[in-house]
Enzyme design. Structure first.
Site, PDB file in Angstrom:
ATOM      1  N   SER A 292      19.223  15.716 -10.945  1.00 14.18           N
ATOM      2  CA  SER A 292      17.867  15.337 -11.391  1.00 14.18           C
ATOM      3  C   SER A 292      16.799  16.042 -10.539  1.00 14.18           C
ATOM      4  CB  SER A 292      17.736  13.815 -11.373  1.00 14.18           C
ATOM      5  OG  SER A 292      16.578  13.404 -12.031  1.00 14.18           O
ATOM      6  N   ALA A 293      16.068  15.324  -9.681  1.00  8.53           N
ATOM      7  CA  ALA A 293      15.070  15.983  -8.815  1.00  8.53           C
ATOM      8  C   ALA A 293      15.731  17.054  -7.946  1.00  8.53           C
ATOM      9  CB  ALA A 293      14.358  14.949  -7.941  1.00  8.53           C
TER      10      ALA A 293
ATOM     11  N   GLU B  76      21.359  14.370 -20.436  1.00  4.66           N
ATOM     12  CA  GLU B  76      22.035  13.523 -19.452  1.00  4.66           C
ATOM     13  C   GLU B  76      23.545  13.623 -19.654  1.00  4.66           C
ATOM     14  OE1 GLU B  76      20.374   9.591 -19.666  1.00  4.66           O
ATOM     15  OE2 GLU B  76      18.588  10.190 -18.546  1.00  4.66           O
TER      16      GLU B  76
ATOM     17  N   GLY C  20      15.325  11.254  -7.766  1.00  2.00           N
ATOM     18  CA  GLY C  20      14.246  10.346  -7.374  1.00  2.00           C
ATOM     19  C   GLY C  20      12.954  10.990  -7.834  1.00  2.00           C
TER      20      GLY C  20
ATOM     21  N   HIS D  66      17.363  15.336 -17.541  1.00  4.24           N
ATOM     22  CA  HIS D  66      17.188  14.151 -18.427  1.00  4.24           C
ATOM     23  C   HIS D  66      16.618  14.589 -19.774  1.00  4.24           C
ATOM     24  CE1 HIS D  66      17.581  11.103 -15.146  1.00  4.24           C
ATOM     25  NE2 HIS D  66      16.916  11.977 -14.414  1.00  4.24           N
TER      26      HIS D  66
END
Lengths: 241, 241
Positions: free
Chosen positions: A125-126, A198, A92, A162
């Site tokens: 991700s985050a 990714e 997020g 990413h």
């Protein structure tokens, strides 16, 4: 202190050609089983709707044979993390996530429990950004101001999730991802950045770091050209830089 | 206090089809002449090589009939800004720029001098970000930690420079620009975001705001769909939101 850390750091939850988290199913399942985990706390702080986000993740992971509960459903997050065996911090906004982790006094606690081998960590991700030295190489917009960019530090370097080359259209004059990462690398406090494409997963097993998943990674070092590494590469040398 | 502010806020210095700053030549020239300015201080803090960056800008602007000096060449930046009639803050990394402005005690000083009509302001990209309420909507990587995200506040809203729709490749799962801006818009401290397309210039003349240059802008407001505005639009209503 010898590191007993156990972590899976995913570049992202979504990967082209796969449904949500599907590319990481085997890695997550075998990682949790190997660590004797059946119960997982999901940390939804990187998004605003904690219930909805936890539900989406639970729907995918429960059929794999694990019980998932959202950290936001516990009255005392510190107590919940102290008693947890495994956490999954989802993606997020990295700034939102880190601010919330600090507000709930969880940054140092998670670090201590991971390093002493009492907490298994999965991030995406985050959730991967906050597992590193600092969030200086997030791609996210700084929508809130956290009390520090220093993060949990399960690995002592920075990760760019990413990761992609030549993202921008040729006619767009904004900076490319490589330019942004190289801007960071020039800073005195920067050392190296691992760009996870990714589909790539960094598997941290004590002092061993291996690239897993369905895509590789790129390493940026001060004063050097970037180097590409395929899935399967042992990148434990990153701990000695 | 009635605002006497005079500012030109460029989305970027580069624009497809034009050489460096060329798309803004007429606007910058007539803006400075109208304000009786012949001498300009260039603020190169958003990049690391201050000499090189100042030289590149000077080479372009001097032939337009203006004298340019780099702020870094003055022994006392505060004194230099107190005596300056006009500044141009160039692009680069917004976090690096804002940190350096705070370190040199220039944020409040520039705000006061612009609002009292004693300092004419030109900003581009990062130099436009720091001219707004806060840097929450920069596209840049957070390579250093500034003491605050609050910025100079020549306009009381946020700007996203280099605004573009659908930046990412279809197969890439990173967030789009619109998703990032909408994440910010959801925050309690957010109100509206003006997305300046490359080639767009926001001309601030006291209480009047007009879109100039060679491209338009997009406005994002809480709970509303984004709205597109072409070059020439009077967007003074943004001051009343």
């Amino acid at each position: 202190m010898k590191a007993c850390r156990q972590a899976l750091l995913l570049s992202s939850s979504n990967c082209h050609g796969y449904s949500f988290l599907e590319f990481a199913k085997q890695e997550i399942s075998s990682f949790l089983k190997k660590n004797g985990v059946t119960q997982l706390i999901f940390v939804p702080y990187a998004q605003n709707d904690h219930d909805d986000y936890t539900k989406n993740v639970t729907t995918v992971i429960t059929p794999w044979g694990f019980n998932v509960a959202g950290l936001h459903t516990y009255p005392d997050p510190v107590k919940a993390i102290k008693e947890a065996k495994a956490i999954f911090i989802g993606g997020g906004n990295t700034f939102l996530l880190l601010k919330k982790l600090y507000e709930n006094n969880l940054v140092n606690l998670i670090r201590e429990r991971v390093y002493t081998g009492n907490l298994v960590y999965i991030g995406s991700s985050a959730g991967t950004n906050v597992a590193t030295k600092s969030i200086h190489t997030t791609n996210d917009m700084p929508i809130v101001y956290p009390p520090s960019f220093d993060a949990i530090g399960i690995v002592p370097f920075n990760i760019n999730p990413h990761y992609i080359d030549n993202l921008e259209k040729d006619t767009h004059k904004g900076e490319t991802r490589d330019q942004r990462i190289n801007e960071f690398i020039e800073m005195p406090h920067a050392n190296l950045v691992l760009g996870l494409r990714e589909g790539c997963i960094l598997h941290v097993d004590g002092e061993s770091l291996v690239l897993k998943g369905v895509a590789g990674a790129v390493i940026f070092k001060k004063g050097e050209s970037k180097v590409e590494y395929p899935v399967g590469t042992d990148v434990s040398f990153l701990l000695n830089n």
